[in-house]
Design an enzyme around this catalytic site. Sequence first.
Site, mmCIF file in Angstrom:
data_model
loop_
_atom_site.group_PDB
_atom_site.id
_atom_site.type_symbol
_atom_site.label_atom_id
_atom_site.label_comp_id
_atom_site.label_asym_id
_atom_site.label_seq_id
_atom_site.Cartn_x
_atom_site.Cartn_y
_atom_site.Cartn_z
ATOM 1 N N CYS A 116 17.890 10.767 55.734
ATOM 2 C CA CYS A 116 17.432 10.036 54.405
ATOM 3 C C CYS A 116 17.125 10.833 53.312
ATOM 4 C CB CYS A 116 16.662 8.928 54.473
ATOM 5 S SG CYS A 116 17.507 7.645 54.994
ATOM 6 N N HIS A 256 14.639 7.620 46.717
ATOM 7 C CA HIS A 256 15.428 7.799 47.810
ATOM 8 C C HIS A 256 15.474 5.931 48.359
ATOM 9 C CE1 HIS A 256 16.778 6.635 51.088
ATOM 10 N NE2 HIS A 256 16.002 6.478 52.064
ATOM 11 N N ASN A 286 19.916 0.669 51.765
ATOM 12 C CA ASN A 286 19.551 2.229 51.859
ATOM 13 C C ASN A 286 20.923 2.572 52.715
ATOM 14 O OD1 ASN A 286 18.905 4.770 53.064
ATOM 15 N ND2 ASN A 286 17.033 3.365 53.658
HETATM 16 O O1 UT7 Z 1 15.187 5.663 54.853
HETATM 17 C C1 UT7 Z 1 14.725 5.699 55.659
HETATM 18 C C2 UT7 Z 1 12.880 5.126 55.946
HETATM 19 N N1 UT7 Z 1 12.772 4.241 56.572
HETATM 20 C C3 UT7 Z 1 12.228 3.439 55.819
HETATM 21 O O2 UT7 Z 1 11.387 3.685 55.043
HETATM 22 C C4 UT7 Z 1 11.752 2.308 55.914
HETATM 23 C C5 UT7 Z 1 10.261 1.155 55.818
HETATM 24 N N2 UT7 Z 1 9.616 0.462 56.664
HETATM 25 C C6 UT7 Z 1 10.182 -1.297 55.697
HETATM 26 O O3 UT7 Z 1 10.775 -1.258 55.258
HETATM 27 C C7 UT7 Z 1 9.595 -1.971 56.454
HETATM 28 O O4 UT7 Z 1 8.973 -1.748 57.287
HETATM 29 C C8 UT7 Z 1 10.777 -3.034 56.415
HETATM 30 C C9 UT7 Z 1 11.274 -3.701 55.566
HETATM 31 C C10 UT7 Z 1 11.925 -1.933 57.837
HETATM 32 C C11 UT7 Z 1 10.117 -4.431 57.431
HETATM 33 O O5 UT7 Z 1 9.022 -5.228 56.714
HETATM 34 P P1 UT7 Z 1 7.776 -5.075 56.974
HETATM 35 O O6 UT7 Z 1 7.275 -5.378 55.765
HETATM 36 O O7 UT7 Z 1 6.698 -4.413 57.084
HETATM 37 O O8 UT7 Z 1 8.257 -6.602 58.592
HETATM 38 P P2 UT7 Z 1 7.308 -6.039 59.700
HETATM 39 O O9 UT7 Z 1 7.539 -5.201 60.473
HETATM 40 O O10 UT7 Z 1 5.951 -6.451 59.171
HETATM 41 O O11 UT7 Z 1 7.327 -7.798 60.301
HETATM 42 C C12 UT7 Z 1 6.919 -8.757 59.664
HETATM 43 C C13 UT7 Z 1 7.583 -10.188 59.799
HETATM 44 C C14 UT7 Z 1 7.306 -10.092 61.656
HETATM 45 O O12 UT7 Z 1 7.176 -11.429 61.616
HETATM 46 P P3 UT7 Z 1 5.710 -11.828 62.946
HETATM 47 O O13 UT7 Z 1 5.133 -11.012 63.488
HETATM 48 O O14 UT7 Z 1 4.602 -11.344 61.601
HETATM 49 O O15 UT7 Z 1 6.459 -13.135 62.512
HETATM 50 C C15 UT7 Z 1 8.969 -9.709 62.269
HETATM 51 O O16 UT7 Z 1 9.886 -10.395 63.282
HETATM 52 O O17 UT7 Z 1 8.603 -10.317 59.480
HETATM 53 C C16 UT7 Z 1 9.450 -10.716 60.131
HETATM 54 N N3 UT7 Z 1 11.073 -10.419 60.537
HETATM 55 C C17 UT7 Z 1 11.975 -10.741 59.477
HETATM 56 N N4 UT7 Z 1 11.882 -12.434 59.112
HETATM 57 C C18 UT7 Z 1 12.816 -12.537 58.360
HETATM 58 C C19 UT7 Z 1 11.864 -9.271 60.635
HETATM 59 N N5 UT7 Z 1 12.181 -9.309 60.339
HETATM 60 C C20 UT7 Z 1 12.723 -10.297 59.517
HETATM 61 C C21 UT7 Z 1 14.123 -10.550 58.784
HETATM 62 N N6 UT7 Z 1 14.153 -11.978 58.006
HETATM 63 N N7 UT7 Z 1 15.482 -10.162 58.658
#
Ligand code: UT7
Length: 335
Positions: A116, A256, A286
């Site tokens: 990225c 980004h 993205n």
């Molecule tokens: O461009 C390259 C660099 N990449 C980035 O900069 C990405 C960086 N990371 C992120 O943007 C975020 O970490 C994500 C968008 C990938 C995820 O968001 P988050 O707030 O960190 O969520 P999480 O992974 O901590 O998940 C929180 C909860 C989980 O459920 P539990 O375990 O709390 O019950 C996930 O299973 O949200 C759940 N979850 C979803 N729920 C509904 C994960 N994906 C989804 C979804 N819809 N699509």
Amino acid sequence: MEKINAVITGVGGYVPDYVLTNDELSRMVDTNDEWIMSRIGVKERRILNEEGLGTSYMARKAAKQLMQRTGSNPNDVDLVIVATSTADYHFPSTASILCDKLGLKNAFAFDLQAACSGFLYALETGAEFVRSGRYKKVILVGADKMSSMVDYTDRSTCPIFGDGAAAFMLEPTTEEVGVMDAFLRTDGKGLPFLHMKAGGSVCPPSYFTVDNHMHYIYQEGRTVFKYAVSNMSDACVTIAERNHLDKNSIDWIVPHQANLRIIDAVAHRLEVPHEKVLINIERYGNTSAGTLPLCIWDFEDKLKKGDNIIFTAFGAGFTWGAVYVKWGYDGKKQQ
Ligand code: UT7
């Protein structure tokens, strides 16, 4: 001899027609618009879904528009750099395919892989070629068909990404505008957190790798998020301080577009108001190497000659940094 700067003289872009909405995604995996908007900030993304078309197709469309808008003759282009993680083929380079499609006869071309951060690295790389005095027209492309490596059964990654491409022309100038400074870093510590498990030389494709979903993006989102916020913020502060820029003299931040919460955190750290941050993540998601030039493509009409712009990105590797650009022309270039 007068100092040569590398100035951006135009922008071209392309996004595919197909719009993948959060509602449609909600029918594919267990997710919903509210979660995606509040956790990521993406409403819809574009998908190149016509069979047989790859990244070079979008790159070609973007570069053609760029050449038209800058009134460039194909014979005058010296160099093409394509930043991408989704090359048409392992080899030859996507940039070489572009040379043929654009009818370039006097250019050399190569792909640049920095995930990225690819376009950010390309900005400084291309600018160095121009500053050398030997290259007068350099095309930089940021293009990715992320849908080719997104697992549409994995709800933690599939809402994030989209497809798109955009391109800049870099040319020499003796005016004090252009790519003024760059702070770029790579640490290699990000491999466990963001990668594709198979398909490379460590783990070539096999029935096993296909059966086990190893040709898709693997991401540990929370860890990547944390590093993205701190490294992008630190890079922006470094480049601002060493160029004596502050919240008043910075005209635009071009971050980004990985996550709206990351963008907001970086802007907050720099104390730059929301109106000065270029954001289009809601419409495209993205697009990896495509995000920075696509932002400029969308908001070109707002820019004025002399505007101080900080581009910043973070990606797999990890790779990250910030580039300070003094913009070179007023408003939108259209021919
Ligand atoms: O461009 C390259 C660099 N990449 C980035 O900069 C990405 C960086 N990371 C992120 O943007 C975020 O970490 C994500 C968008 C990938 C995820 O968001 P988050 O707030 O960190 O969520 P999480 O992974 O901590 O998940 C929180 C909860 C989980 O459920 P539990 O375990 O709390 O019950 C996930 O299973 O949200 C759940 N979850 C979803 N729920 C509904 C994960 N994906 C989804 C979804 N819809 N699509």
